[in-house]
Design a protein around this motif. Sequence first.
Motif, short mmCIF file in Angstrom:
data_model
loop_
_atom_site.label_atom_id
_atom_site.label_comp_id
_atom_site.label_asym_id
_atom_site.label_seq_id
_atom_site.Cartn_x
_atom_site.Cartn_y
_atom_site.Cartn_z
N ASN A 45 -5.28 -20.69 41.75
CA ASN A 45 -5.24 -19.80 42.91
C ASN A 45 -6.54 -19.04 43.08
N GLU A 46 -7.17 -18.65 41.99
CA GLU A 46 -8.44 -17.94 42.06
C GLU A 46 -9.56 -18.82 42.59
N LEU A 47 -9.46 -20.13 42.41
CA LEU A 47 -10.47 -21.06 42.90
C LEU A 47 -10.39 -21.27 44.41
N GLY A 48 -9.26 -20.94 45.00
CA GLY A 48 -9.10 -21.14 46.43
C GLY A 48 -8.66 -22.56 46.75
N ASP A 49 -8.99 -23.02 47.94
CA ASP A 49 -8.62 -24.37 48.38
C ASP A 49 -9.33 -25.41 47.51
N ILE A 50 -8.56 -26.19 46.78
CA ILE A 50 -9.14 -27.19 45.87
C ILE A 50 -9.58 -28.41 46.68
N THR A 51 -10.85 -28.77 46.52
CA THR A 51 -11.39 -29.90 47.28
C THR A 51 -11.83 -31.06 46.40
N PHE A 52 -11.97 -30.82 45.09
CA PHE A 52 -12.48 -31.88 44.21
C PHE A 52 -11.91 -31.68 42.80
N ASP A 66 -16.06 -31.27 24.63
CA ASP A 66 -16.68 -32.09 25.68
C ASP A 66 -16.13 -31.67 27.02
N GLN A 67 -16.90 -31.91 28.05
CA GLN A 67 -16.44 -31.67 29.42
C GLN A 67 -15.22 -32.53 29.68
N LEU A 68 -14.11 -31.91 30.10
CA LEU A 68 -12.86 -32.63 30.31
C LEU A 68 -12.43 -32.62 31.76
N ILE A 69 -12.46 -31.45 32.39
CA ILE A 69 -11.99 -31.30 33.76
C ILE A 69 -13.02 -30.55 34.58
N ASN A 70 -13.41 -31.12 35.71
CA ASN A 70 -14.24 -30.43 36.70
C ASN A 70 -13.38 -30.21 37.93
N ILE A 71 -13.41 -29.00 38.43
CA ILE A 71 -12.60 -28.69 39.59
C ILE A 71 -13.42 -27.81 40.54
N GLU A 72 -13.33 -28.14 41.81
CA GLU A 72 -14.09 -27.40 42.82
C GLU A 72 -13.13 -26.83 43.85
N GLY A 73 -13.27 -25.54 44.07
CA GLY A 73 -12.45 -24.87 45.06
C GLY A 73 -13.32 -24.18 46.09
N GLY A 74 -12.68 -23.55 47.06
CA GLY A 74 -13.41 -22.86 48.10
C GLY A 74 -14.20 -21.66 47.60
N LYS A 75 -13.80 -21.12 46.44
CA LYS A 75 -14.44 -19.91 45.92
C LYS A 75 -15.33 -20.16 44.72
N ALA A 76 -15.14 -21.26 44.00
CA ALA A 76 -15.90 -21.50 42.77
C ALA A 76 -15.78 -22.94 42.32
N VAL A 77 -16.65 -23.28 41.36
CA VAL A 77 -16.61 -24.57 40.68
C VAL A 77 -16.45 -24.25 39.19
N GLU A 78 -15.52 -24.94 38.53
CA GLU A 78 -15.26 -24.67 37.11
C GLU A 78 -15.27 -25.97 36.32
N THR A 79 -15.71 -25.87 35.08
CA THR A 79 -15.66 -26.97 34.12
C THR A 79 -14.85 -26.50 32.92
N PHE A 80 -13.92 -27.33 32.49
CA PHE A 80 -13.06 -27.01 31.35
C PHE A 80 -13.33 -28.03 30.25
N ASN A 97 -5.88 -38.11 43.58
CA ASN A 97 -5.85 -38.65 44.94
C ASN A 97 -5.84 -37.55 46.00
N ASP A 98 -5.23 -36.41 45.70
CA ASP A 98 -5.17 -35.30 46.64
C ASP A 98 -5.25 -33.98 45.87
N PRO A 99 -6.47 -33.53 45.53
CA PRO A 99 -6.64 -32.32 44.73
C PRO A 99 -6.02 -31.07 45.34
N SER A 100 -5.84 -31.05 46.65
CA SER A 100 -5.26 -29.86 47.29
C SER A 100 -3.82 -29.61 46.82
N THR A 101 -3.14 -30.64 46.30
CA THR A 101 -1.77 -30.46 45.84
C THR A 101 -1.69 -29.61 44.56
N LEU A 102 -2.82 -29.40 43.91
CA LEU A 102 -2.84 -28.54 42.72
C LEU A 102 -2.37 -27.12 43.04
#
Length: 116
Positions: A45-52, A66-80, A97-102
């Motif tokens: 939710n803090e990342l905003g609209d998830i696009t990637f 190691d880098q496992l998950i990259n996620i991009e939202g309307g407010k930030a980009v995070e690596t886990f 297939n549809d990251p917005s469903t997160l």
Amino acid sequence: MWQAIVNWFKNLFSRQAPVHREKNGLWWQEDNGTVKVGLDSQVINELGDITFLETPQVDEVVDRNDQLINIEGGKAVETFKSPVKGQISRVYDDYQNDPSTLTKADNPLLVEIKPA
């Protein structure tokens, strides 16, 4: 009252492993020889609209941290980073297939790792 007692006994004798929560919002749990890894809904939710969303592929080997998950939202980009060393045994493709469903999922599970 009886239901509370029944639930208490179920919890007493269940062998479900605890869920580990990292400060960055990653959660993981050991389950029958695999480690399930997901993200806390609050972080999503803090990342905003998830696009990637990017995760490793099945059979890919990862080391701890190691880098496992990259996620991009309307407010930030995070690596886990990976909480364990092992081989990716499953990737939850629906989110790929549809990251917005997160944003609609409750603490979504993203990958499973077979520890090495």
